[in-house]
Scaffold this motif. Structure first.
Motif, PDB file in Angstrom:
ATOM      1  N   THR A   7       0.785  -1.099  -0.079  1.00 28.73           N
ATOM      2  CA  THR A   7      -0.011  -0.050  -0.161  1.00 28.73           C
ATOM      3  C   THR A   7       0.871   1.117   0.191  1.00 28.73           C
ATOM      4  O   THR A   7       1.931   1.246   0.663  1.00 28.73           O
ATOM      5  CB  THR A   7      -0.810  -0.125   1.431  1.00 28.73           C
ATOM      6  N   ASN A   8       0.486   2.177  -0.880  1.00 27.11           N
ATOM      7  CA  ASN A   8       1.460   3.507  -0.938  1.00 27.11           C
ATOM      8  C   ASN A   8       0.943   4.375   0.173  1.00 27.11           C
ATOM      9  O   ASN A   8      -0.202   4.729   0.245  1.00 27.11           O
ATOM     10  CB  ASN A   8       1.175   4.098  -2.193  1.00 27.11           C
ATOM     11  N   LEU A   9       1.980   4.513   1.205  1.00 29.07           N
ATOM     12  CA  LEU A   9       1.782   5.435   2.383  1.00 29.07           C
ATOM     13  C   LEU A   9       2.396   6.627   2.220  1.00 29.07           C
ATOM     14  O   LEU A   9       2.561   7.469   3.194  1.00 29.07           O
ATOM     15  CB  LEU A   9       2.303   4.417   3.478  1.00 29.07           C
ATOM     16  N   THR A  10       2.725   7.109   0.947  1.00 26.53           N
ATOM     17  CA  THR A  10       3.550   8.383   0.787  1.00 26.53           C
ATOM     18  C   THR A  10       2.210   9.558   1.328  1.00 26.53           C
ATOM     19  O   THR A  10       1.108   9.522   0.825  1.00 26.53           O
ATOM     20  CB  THR A  10       3.820   8.681  -0.736  1.00 26.53           C
ATOM     21  N   GLY A  11       2.820  10.535   2.103  1.00 28.40           N
ATOM     22  CA  GLY A  11       1.898  11.405   2.557  1.00 28.40           C
ATOM     23  C   GLY A  11       1.021  11.154   3.705  1.00 28.40           C
ATOM     24  O   GLY A  11       0.116  11.942   3.993  1.00 28.40           O
ATOM     25  N   ALA A  12       1.532  10.040   4.208  1.00 26.77           N
ATOM     26  CA  ALA A  12       0.044   9.732   5.221  1.00 26.77           C
ATOM     27  C   ALA A  12       0.336  10.334   6.504  1.00 26.77           C
ATOM     28  O   ALA A  12       1.536  10.911   6.730  1.00 26.77           O
ATOM     29  CB  ALA A  12       0.253   8.164   5.407  1.00 26.77           C
ATOM     30  N   VAL A  13      -0.587  10.605   7.444  1.00 26.68           N
ATOM     31  CA  VAL A  13      -0.505  11.224   8.518  1.00 26.68           C
ATOM     32  C   VAL A  13      -0.673  10.380   9.693  1.00 26.68           C
ATOM     33  O   VAL A  13      -1.586   9.489   9.661  1.00 26.68           O
ATOM     34  CB  VAL A  13      -1.541  12.392   8.726  1.00 26.68           C
ATOM     35  N   VAL A  14       0.025  10.248  10.747  1.00 26.66           N
ATOM     36  CA  VAL A  14       0.055   9.416  11.749  1.00 26.66           C
ATOM     37  C   VAL A  14      -0.583  10.259  12.927  1.00 26.66           C
ATOM     38  O   VAL A  14       0.151  11.030  13.577  1.00 26.66           O
ATOM     39  CB  VAL A  14       1.246   8.808  12.259  1.00 26.66           C
ATOM     40  N   THR A  15      -1.360   9.659  13.826  1.00 24.21           N
ATOM     41  CA  THR A  15      -2.109  10.021  14.883  1.00 24.21           C
ATOM     42  C   THR A  15      -2.393   8.922  15.991  1.00 24.21           C
ATOM     43  O   THR A  15      -1.787   7.801  15.565  1.00 24.21           O
ATOM     44  CB  THR A  15      -3.367  10.645  14.807  1.00 24.21           C
ATOM     45  N   CYS A  16      -2.430   9.342  16.939  1.00 24.01           N
ATOM     46  CA  CYS A  16      -2.429   8.273  18.193  1.00 24.01           C
ATOM     47  C   CYS A  16      -3.594   8.423  19.338  1.00 24.01           C
ATOM     48  O   CYS A  16      -4.001   9.688  19.480  1.00 24.01           O
ATOM     49  CB  CYS A  16      -1.049   8.244  18.966  1.00 24.01           C
ATOM     50  N   ASN A  17      -3.736   7.569  19.925  1.00 25.12           N
ATOM     51  CA  ASN A  17      -4.632   7.738  21.175  1.00 25.12           C
ATOM     52  C   ASN A  17      -4.150   6.869  22.320  1.00 25.12           C
ATOM     53  O   ASN A  17      -3.770   5.402  21.896  1.00 25.12           O
ATOM     54  CB  ASN A  17      -5.953   7.163  20.749  1.00 25.12           C
ATOM     55  N   VAL A  18      -4.467   7.325  23.587  1.00 20.11           N
ATOM     56  CA  VAL A  18      -3.973   6.386  24.750  1.00 20.11           C
ATOM     57  C   VAL A  18      -4.721   6.377  25.817  1.00 20.11           C
ATOM     58  O   VAL A  18      -5.648   7.638  26.000  1.00 20.11           O
ATOM     59  CB  VAL A  18      -2.408   7.025  25.094  1.00 20.11           C
TER      60      VAL A  18
END
Length: 213
Positions: A47-58
């Motif tokens: 899968t092309n992940l170019t430009g992907a934004v990564v967020t999180c939840n804890v």
């Protein structure tokens, strides 16, 4: 002069409560940097992940979010007096989830990741007391992902993922006690007054539709 005030019924009452031996509020920030492939069940290989934004939840882990690993007595001098306090080693366990969002809006969510961190605090918490930790604020953000993530079959690999977790915590040492005091019985309050609203008529427009006569 006669006192017209209503008499107040009082009684000696014993109740069970938790006595607070000590209480501090502490802020802590730490980083989590996982290595190797992370499980993302819905992502396909290549899968092309170019430009992907990564967020999180804890969130705190559902089981054993806080574990007291050690309780050690230590002597301290406070205002010229020697007191015995306890140095506590506390392990805090969290559940972290990552979300990868592609430019087209497609989202991939990771499986829950267990994150644990230890810290030491000094409290008046002698043997027998309970230590309770309440997270008044818990948040995270992705500081860095390194280069473009690489997708595998159900996995995503980051070259330099750094997640920062911020914690605000209320830490108390408590012990159940029975206390006695003179109490006044509560009386019910008066019911709030309520009246039905009057008839409301809409405003008239005499300039457009003048009254007859």
């Amino acid at each position: 002069m006669q006192d017209n005030m209503p008499s107040l019924l009082q009684e000696q009452i014993c109740i069970n409560v938790d006595k607070v031996f000590d209480w501090i509020v502490k802020e802590a920030t730490f980083e989590f940097s996982p290595t190797g492939p992370l499980s993302f069940p819905t992502v396909a290989a290549n899968t092309n992940l170019t430009g992907a934004v990564v967020t999180c939840n804890v969130v705190p882990r559902a089981t054993n979010p806080v574990v007291i690993l050690n309780r050690e007595n230590r002597q301290f001098t406070i205002d010229g007096a020697t007191v015995c306090l306890q140095n506590l080693t506390i392990q805090k366990n969290f559940t972290l989830t990552l979300v990868v969002t592609l430019p087209n809006g497609t989202m991939f969510t990771s499986n829950p990741i267990t994150v644990s961190r230890c810290e030491q605090v000094t409290l008046c918490a002698p043997k027998g007391t309970d230590v309770e930790i309440l997270f008044t604020d818990l948040d995270c953000f992705v500081c860095s992902v390194g280069g473009t993530p690489i997708a595998g079959a159900g996995t995503i690999t980051f070259s330099a993922l750094v997640v920062t977790i911020s914690v605000c915590q209320s830490i108390q040492s408590t012990f159940p006690v029975t206390v006695e005091f003179l109490a006044t019985f509560c009386e019910p309050r008066a019911e709030l007054p309520f009246a039905c609203p009057g008839v409301v008529r809409p405003a008239q427009c005499p300039a457009v539709f003048p009254p007859a006569g």
